[in-house]
Design a protein around this motif. Structure first.
Motif, PDB file in Angstrom:
ATOM      1  N   VAL A 123      74.222   8.390  19.101  1.00  0.00           N
ATOM      2  CA  VAL A 123      73.491   9.415  19.327  1.00  0.00           C
ATOM      3  C   VAL A 123      72.920   9.984  17.841  1.00  0.00           C
ATOM      4  CG1 VAL A 123      72.909  12.082  20.011  1.00  0.00           C
ATOM      5  CG2 VAL A 123      74.413  10.227  21.387  1.00  0.00           C
ATOM      6  N   ILE A 124      71.685  10.401  17.503  1.00  0.00           N
ATOM      7  CA  ILE A 124      71.096  10.869  16.406  1.00  0.00           C
ATOM      8  C   ILE A 124      70.617  12.147  16.473  1.00  0.00           C
ATOM      9  CG2 ILE A 124      69.452  10.513  14.480  1.00  0.00           C
ATOM     10  CD1 ILE A 124      71.427   8.032  14.973  1.00  0.00           C
ATOM     11  N   LEU A 125      71.438  13.118  15.683  1.00  0.00           N
ATOM     12  CA  LEU A 125      71.100  14.472  15.817  1.00  0.00           C
ATOM     13  C   LEU A 125      70.437  14.977  14.905  1.00  0.00           C
ATOM     14  CD1 LEU A 125      71.597  17.348  17.004  1.00  0.00           C
ATOM     15  CD2 LEU A 125      73.908  17.363  15.932  1.00  0.00           C
ATOM     16  N   THR A 126      69.207  15.667  14.825  1.00  0.00           N
ATOM     17  CA  THR A 126      68.302  16.130  13.924  1.00  0.00           C
ATOM     18  C   THR A 126      68.782  17.432  13.516  1.00  0.00           C
ATOM     19  OG1 THR A 126      66.458  14.928  14.888  1.00  0.00           O
ATOM     20  CG2 THR A 126      65.945  16.567  13.105  1.00  0.00           C
ATOM     21  N   SER A 127      69.618  17.725  12.496  1.00  0.00           N
ATOM     22  CA  SER A 127      69.830  18.877  11.998  1.00  0.00           C
ATOM     23  C   SER A 127      68.873  19.413  10.909  1.00  0.00           C
ATOM     24  CB  SER A 127      71.477  18.905  11.530  1.00  0.00           C
ATOM     25  OG  SER A 127      71.907  20.215  11.071  1.00  0.00           O
ATOM     26  N   SER A 128      69.477  19.747   9.633  1.00  0.00           N
ATOM     27  CA  SER A 128      68.606  20.276   8.642  1.00  0.00           C
ATOM     28  C   SER A 128      69.592  20.582   7.448  1.00  0.00           C
ATOM     29  CB  SER A 128      67.869  21.709   9.148  1.00  0.00           C
ATOM     30  OG  SER A 128      67.304  22.351   8.022  1.00  0.00           O
TER      31      SER A 128
END
Length: 321
Positions: A123-128
């Motif tokens: 799973v690739i999670l887009t954070s910041s």
């Protein structure tokens, strides 16, 4: 084509970064299941359906961040998941309802589905970079640096607070449930737009052209949306990818962006006094190390090219007033 025969899910697919992830995935041969809030809202989904390869390998699914099990159908049978869906808001009246709950609960809902879906490998999670923090100027920021949630809460920096909590919650759940989770931490994303609306990070560029300088300008770091999207895909494809990845061009400041805009599009930039005197843009408040990102094979698009492509696409989409 690295993705031939593979099926992946992209949440919040109509968004700025997500739309580019979908575009690049399709180019690479993946079959994409894209979640949106309303698949029938053609104003928000038309640009996805028009992408190369969409008619053969893209399907839209309805999903809601706040509804548990909402992503089950889209994720079932997928090899990987790109979770980008999360609200990007900076002026809110109810931060808990508008930002925090959708960011945190949405991440949990997606990961709960992934935990019970045996086919999902990563799973690739887009954070910041809002969750990596902006510490002392003498400190080099890398993937080991984390923003202080309690300080963000105290300062009422709700967007940063929501991203910190979502990333922390997601990483904790992934570890407890044996999910291979990789976190992407992009800065202020610019470059050509695919979606028909003006998103926050591109609005920063429009503000600069209108002579308006964002607060905390010294904290901004920029990166091309195409680099961010490719980094997401590389993080899925490269077996050794793990942990967090800061995705910013470490050498480009708000001052550089402002100067280039006036050089490239003087006829579109309103006169202002930001280049001289008391309103001069701040320099960097801290340094960033992106060695880990480069290990994925990512090379930054020249900022001049990014800005040109940004403005050209805004004009084509009639998003420049």
């Amino acid at each position: 084509m690295n993705g031939e025969g593979k099926v992946v899910c992209v949440t919040g697919a109509a968004g700025y970064i997500a739309s580019w992830i979908v575009k690049l995935l399709l180019i690479r041969g993946y079959t994409v299941r894209a979640t949106v809030r309303n698949p029938l809202d053609t104003k928000k989904t038309k640009h996805l359906l028009q992408l190369e390869g969409a008619s053969e390998r893209l399907k839209l699914f309805k999903a809601d961040l706040m509804e548990e099990g909402s992503f089950d159908e889209a994720i079932e049978g997928c090899d990987g998941v790109f979770h980008t869906a999360s609200p990007v808001l900076f002026n809110v009246t109810d931060p808990q309802t508008e930002l925090i709950d959708p960011a945190v609960n949405g991440t949990l809902n997606v990961l709960k589905t992934c935990a019970k879906t045996s086919t999902v490998k990563r799973v690739i999670l887009t954070s910041s970079t809002a969750s990596t923090g902006s510490p002392d100027p003498n400190v080099m920021v890398d993937e080991t640096v984390f923003n202080d949630a309690s300080l963000c809460y105290q300062m009422k920096e709700w967007y940063a607070y929501s991203k910190i909590l979502a990333e922390e919650t997601g990483c904790r759940f992934a570890k407890e449930n044996g999910i291979d989770l990789v976190v992407m931490n992009p800065g202020n994303v610019i470059g050509p737009v695919l979606q028909p609306t003006l998103n926050y990070s591109i609005a920063v560029i429009v503000d600069l052209m209108n002579g308006e300088i964002p607060v905390y300008s010294c904290y901004y770091r920029f990166v091309d949306v195409r680099d961010v999207s490719l980094a997401h895909i590389k993080a899925f494809e490269v077996p050794s990818a793990s942990g967090r990845y800061i995705i910013v061009d470490p050498d480009v400041s708000m001052k550089d962006i402002h100067k280039l805009l006036h050089e490239l599009f003087p006829e579109l930039c309103r006169d202002d006094n930001c280049r001289d005197g008391e309103n001069e843009l701040s320099e960097f408040a801290y340094k960033v190390c992106v060695d880990k990102l480069k290990s994925l094979g990512i090379e930054f698009t020249p900022i001049k090219e990014s800005l040109k492509d940004t403005i050209v696409s805004l004009k084509e989409m009639y998003l420049l007033i």
